[in-house]
Design an enzyme around this catalytic site. Structure first.
Site, PDB file in Angstrom:
ATOM      1  N   GLN A 140       0.855  -1.191   0.000  1.00  0.00           N
ATOM      2  CA  GLN A 140       0.000   0.000   0.000  1.00  0.00           C
ATOM      3  C   GLN A 140       0.889   1.239   0.000  1.00  0.00           C
ATOM      4  OE1 GLN A 140      -1.739   1.547   3.671  1.00  0.00           O
ATOM      5  NE2 GLN A 140      -3.730   0.983   2.884  1.00  0.00           N
ATOM      6  N   SER A 143       0.493   6.674   2.504  1.00  0.00           N
ATOM      7  CA  SER A 143       1.004   7.721   3.408  1.00  0.00           C
ATOM      8  C   SER A 143       2.211   8.426   2.812  1.00  0.00           C
ATOM      9  CB  SER A 143       1.422   7.105   4.745  1.00  0.00           C
ATOM     10  OG  SER A 143       0.378   6.363   5.298  1.00  0.00           O
ATOM     11  N   SER A 175       4.417  -0.866   4.460  1.00  0.00           N
ATOM     12  CA  SER A 175       4.718  -2.199   5.014  1.00  0.00           C
ATOM     13  C   SER A 175       5.122  -3.163   3.897  1.00  0.00           C
ATOM     14  CB  SER A 175       3.495  -2.785   5.716  1.00  0.00           C
ATOM     15  OG  SER A 175       2.975  -1.881   6.656  1.00  0.00           O
ATOM     16  N   GLU A 258      -9.286  -2.312   5.160  1.00  0.00           N
ATOM     17  CA  GLU A 258      -8.140  -2.451   6.062  1.00  0.00           C
ATOM     18  C   GLU A 258      -8.607  -2.408   7.523  1.00  0.00           C
ATOM     19  OE1 GLU A 258      -5.178   0.630   5.650  1.00  0.00           O
ATOM     20  OE2 GLU A 258      -3.654  -0.580   6.675  1.00  0.00           O
ATOM     21  N   GLU A 383      -7.649   8.266  16.989  1.00  0.00           N
ATOM     22  CA  GLU A 383      -8.286   9.602  17.061  1.00  0.00           C
ATOM     23  C   GLU A 383      -9.067   9.874  15.772  1.00  0.00           C
ATOM     24  OE1 GLU A 383      -5.052   9.042  17.711  1.00  0.00           O
ATOM     25  OE2 GLU A 383      -5.153   9.245  19.893  1.00  0.00           O
TER      26      GLU A 383
HETATM   27  C1  LIG Z   1       1.978  -0.875  11.610  1.00  0.00           C
HETATM   28  C2  LIG Z   1       1.729   0.185  10.582  1.00  0.00           C
HETATM   29  C3  LIG Z   1       1.654  -0.161   9.252  1.00  0.00           C
HETATM   30  C4  LIG Z   1       1.452   0.827   8.268  1.00  0.00           C
HETATM   31  N1  LIG Z   1       1.446   0.446   6.965  1.00  0.00           N
HETATM   32  C5  LIG Z   1       1.271   1.374   6.006  1.00  0.00           C
HETATM   33  C6  LIG Z   1       1.297   1.002   4.631  1.00  0.00           C
HETATM   34  O1  LIG Z   1       1.505  -0.168   4.297  1.00  0.00           O
HETATM   35  N2  LIG Z   1       1.112   1.940   3.698  1.00  0.00           N
HETATM   36  C7  LIG Z   1       0.890   3.247   4.026  1.00  0.00           C
HETATM   37  O2  LIG Z   1       0.691   4.043   3.113  1.00  0.00           O
HETATM   38  N3  LIG Z   1       0.908   3.664   5.333  1.00  0.00           N
HETATM   39  C8  LIG Z   1       1.091   2.747   6.324  1.00  0.00           C
HETATM   40  N4  LIG Z   1       1.113   3.131   7.653  1.00  0.00           N
HETATM   41  C9  LIG Z   1       1.019   4.551   7.983  1.00  0.00           C
HETATM   42  C10 LIG Z   1      -0.273   4.926   8.688  1.00  0.00           C
HETATM   43  O3  LIG Z   1      -1.365   4.872   7.801  1.00  0.00           O
HETATM   44  C11 LIG Z   1      -0.061   6.340   9.262  1.00  0.00           C
HETATM   45  O4  LIG Z   1       0.981   6.251  10.221  1.00  0.00           O
HETATM   46  C12 LIG Z   1      -1.303   6.851   9.942  1.00  0.00           C
HETATM   47  O5  LIG Z   1      -2.306   7.119   8.978  1.00  0.00           O
HETATM   48  C13 LIG Z   1      -1.015   8.150  10.743  1.00  0.00           C
HETATM   49  O6  LIG Z   1      -0.343   9.080   9.964  1.00  0.00           O
HETATM   50  P1  LIG Z   1       0.988   9.789  10.515  1.00  0.00           P
HETATM   51  O7  LIG Z   1       1.928   8.724  10.977  1.00  0.00           O
HETATM   52  O8  LIG Z   1       1.456  10.720   9.454  1.00  0.00           O
HETATM   53  O9  LIG Z   1       0.533  10.587  11.804  1.00  0.00           O
HETATM   54  P2  LIG Z   1      -0.124  12.043  11.839  1.00  0.00           P
HETATM   55  O10 LIG Z   1      -1.204  12.114  10.843  1.00  0.00           O
HETATM   56  O11 LIG Z   1       0.965  13.048  11.760  1.00  0.00           O
HETATM   57  O12 LIG Z   1      -0.772  12.062  13.286  1.00  0.00           O
HETATM   58  C14 LIG Z   1      -0.006  12.397  14.455  1.00  0.00           C
HETATM   59  C15 LIG Z   1      -0.964  12.375  15.656  1.00  0.00           C
HETATM   60  O13 LIG Z   1      -1.976  13.410  15.475  1.00  0.00           O
HETATM   61  C16 LIG Z   1      -3.277  12.843  15.612  1.00  0.00           C
HETATM   62  N5  LIG Z   1      -4.202  13.502  14.679  1.00  0.00           N
HETATM   63  C17 LIG Z   1      -3.961  13.835  13.382  1.00  0.00           C
HETATM   64  N6  LIG Z   1      -5.045  14.395  12.840  1.00  0.00           N
HETATM   65  C18 LIG Z   1      -6.009  14.420  13.797  1.00  0.00           C
HETATM   66  C19 LIG Z   1      -7.349  14.887  13.839  1.00  0.00           C
HETATM   67  N7  LIG Z   1      -7.926  15.430  12.763  1.00  0.00           N
HETATM   68  N8  LIG Z   1      -8.040  14.751  15.013  1.00  0.00           N
HETATM   69  C20 LIG Z   1      -7.463  14.193  16.106  1.00  0.00           C
HETATM   70  N9  LIG Z   1      -6.177  13.747  16.121  1.00  0.00           N
HETATM   71  C21 LIG Z   1      -5.455  13.854  14.991  1.00  0.00           C
HETATM   72  C22 LIG Z   1      -3.106  11.386  15.223  1.00  0.00           C
HETATM   73  O14 LIG Z   1      -4.131  10.575  15.802  1.00  0.00           O
HETATM   74  C23 LIG Z   1      -1.732  11.071  15.800  1.00  0.00           C
HETATM   75  O15 LIG Z   1      -1.833  10.749  17.176  1.00  0.00           O
HETATM   76  C24 LIG Z   1       1.334   2.186   8.650  1.00  0.00           C
HETATM   77  C25 LIG Z   1       1.437   2.539  10.016  1.00  0.00           C
HETATM   78  C26 LIG Z   1       1.643   1.549  10.968  1.00  0.00           C
HETATM   79  C27 LIG Z   1       1.765   1.955  12.419  1.00  0.00           C
END
Ligand SMILES: Cc1cc2nc3c(=O)[nH]c(=O)nc-3n(C[C@H](O)[C@H](O)[C@H](O)COP(=O)(O)OP(=O)(O)OC[C@H]3O[C@@H](n4cnc5c(N)ncnc54)[C@H](O)[C@@H]3O)c2cc1C
Length: 414
Positions: A140, A143, A175, A258, A383
């Protein structure tokens, strides 16, 4: 309820199917070993990680070659065209065996139903059979460094040049991308449209020139995730899923699948079984508070199992989710927090000290604690899932969105 759940399995065709499944599994699958219950998947060694991925692929091929992959998918795309009960029976029979397709099964659960629902006939014929056989494995690519929770803000650009898109940008947290030969990718195809309306959904060949995958090494030494850099990558227009600039629809479908998949994995009894074993090992089985919490863990597992079953049955048949998938993901995440806390409170200091490699139980307790973070972030954070639930299911006022209707290129970005 129990009677009506079990009754259909008594129908002769289901009894025969169960016997057929059992015979296949006994002939082909690895039996579950004593050590398996405490197994923690995660490989600090790259060769071991690759070997595990290949083993998962080999199992998926065994399933496909013997008619046990895509049980509910139409026969013209390599499936078996059965109803949801067949998947359920097969899953139940498989629990006694160690073989599984791991990440490959997860990515198939995300993309398969999306292609079945929204792919063109050519795309279904071209991509679904090799997906079922794991000849093509999918990562996928959603992100980005500046677009996680706010996925619709993504910046990787795609410009049409003849009958191809030219893609430039960067993805992150992908991943198993280092092992996959295909990817499903979200791109910004119209920067002048508001952010949700200028996205396209593409299927790409990870071996194309311009795709560079860089594993991200975690504190424990394993590289679950990757960064993926895309420089001038050419993707046939024929690989566009859904409408041009209409990629948010398939993206949401993948994310729903997912969340359902992640939520549905809480359905087995493995964690509560392990917790009961743990309580016995640490002589806490008579502690009334521990017993109460064990019952809670078991009850939550049963509830998520039933929710997952209902959700999967509908998705397998191509129907709309019977309830918001975010509900399941939030519920299962809360369960993981609970079981992690319970595991540490049962094991006490033994669950907190740094376990040696051969301390399987200590490593399992630590993984239980750490996995709460994995599950609460991957597939959309708790969240964000709660926001979705509030807005979509409860009809609460929407979060203020100042950037919703302005062109994406005018939205301030860091
Ligand atoms: C085990 C794992 C596997 C993954 N695999 C993939 C993959 O295969 N492909 C892929 O594309 N991505 C993947 N991801 C990425 C995942 O989709 C993102 O980490 C996730 O969507 C959060 O984005 P971010 O890390 O940029 O955090 P951010 O978006 O920067 O968020 C940071 C913090 O702010 C909070 N926050 C943000 N916006 C809001 C809001 N509007 N209201 C309240 N709180 C908020 C969040 O809850 C979080 O606590 C994976 C992540 C993990 C942990």
């Amino acid at each position: 309820m129990a009677a009506s759940e079990e009754a259909p399995a008594e129908a002769p065709e289901r009894v025969a199917f169960r016997a057929e499944a059992r015979a296949f599994l006994e002939a082909h699958a690895e039996p579950r070993t004593e050590a398996d219950p405490w197994e923690v998947v995660g490989f600090p060694d790259d060769d071991e990680a690759l070997a595990h991925f290949e083993k998962c692929g080999a199992w998926q091929r065994t399933l496909a070659d013997n008619g046990w992959a895509g049980l509910t998918w139409p026969t013209e795309y390599g499936g078996r065209g059965l109803e949801a009960w067949a998947d359920r029976i097969f899953a139940r029979e498989s629990v006694r065996f160690g073989s599984n397709a791991g990440f490959i099964r997860a990515s198939m659960a995300m993309l398969g139903p999306t292609l079945l629902a929204l792919g063109t006939e050519e795309q279904k014929l071209r991509f679904l059979p090799p997906m079922l056989r794991a000849d093509e494995t999918w990562c996928q690519l959603f992100s980005e460094p500046g677009a996680g929770s706010d996925l619709a803000g993504l910046a990787t650009s795609a410009v049409i040049d003849g009958d191809e898109f030219v893609v430039d940008g960067q993805k992150v947290w992908n991943s198993s991308a280092q092992f996959c030969n295909r990817g499903f990718l979200l791109v910004r195809s119209d920067p002048d449209a508001p952010k949700h309306r200028g996205i396209s959904f593409l299927l790409i060949d990870m071996t194309s020139p311009g795709v560079e995958v860089r594993p991200l090494v975690q504190a424990n030494g394993s590289a679950h995730f990757n960064e993926v850099f895309l420089t001038g990558v050419r993707v046939p227009v024929a690989n566009l899923v859904g409408e041009l600039h209409g990629g948010w629809g398939p993206a949401r479908m993948v994310l729903g699948n997912e969340a359902s998949f992640i939520g549905g994995t809480g359905g087995g009894r493995r964690t509560s079984d392990r917790l009961i074993d743990l309580a016995r090992l640490f002589d806490r089985q008579d502690d009334p508070v521990v017993r109460q919490e064990l019952v809670r863990a078991y009850s939550r597992e049963r509830i998520s199992g039933l929710m997952g079953r209902r959700m999967r049955d509908v998705i397998r048949q191509g129907g709309p989710p019977p309830f918001d998938p975010a509900l399941m993901k939030v519920f299962v995440t809360d369960s993981k927090v609970h079981t992690g806390q319970l595991a540490t409170s049962i094991a006490g200091p033994a669950g907190m000290a740094c376990p040696s490699d051969d301390d399987r139980i200590g490593r399992w307790v630590q993984a239980e604690v750490i996995n709460r973070y994995t599950i609460s972030i991957g597939g959309g954070t708790t969240e964000v899932q709660k926001n979705n639930l509030g807005e979509r299911s409860l009809g609460l006022p929407r979060e203020p969105r100042s950037d919703k209707d302005i062109p994406w290129r005018d939205v301030p970005r860091s």
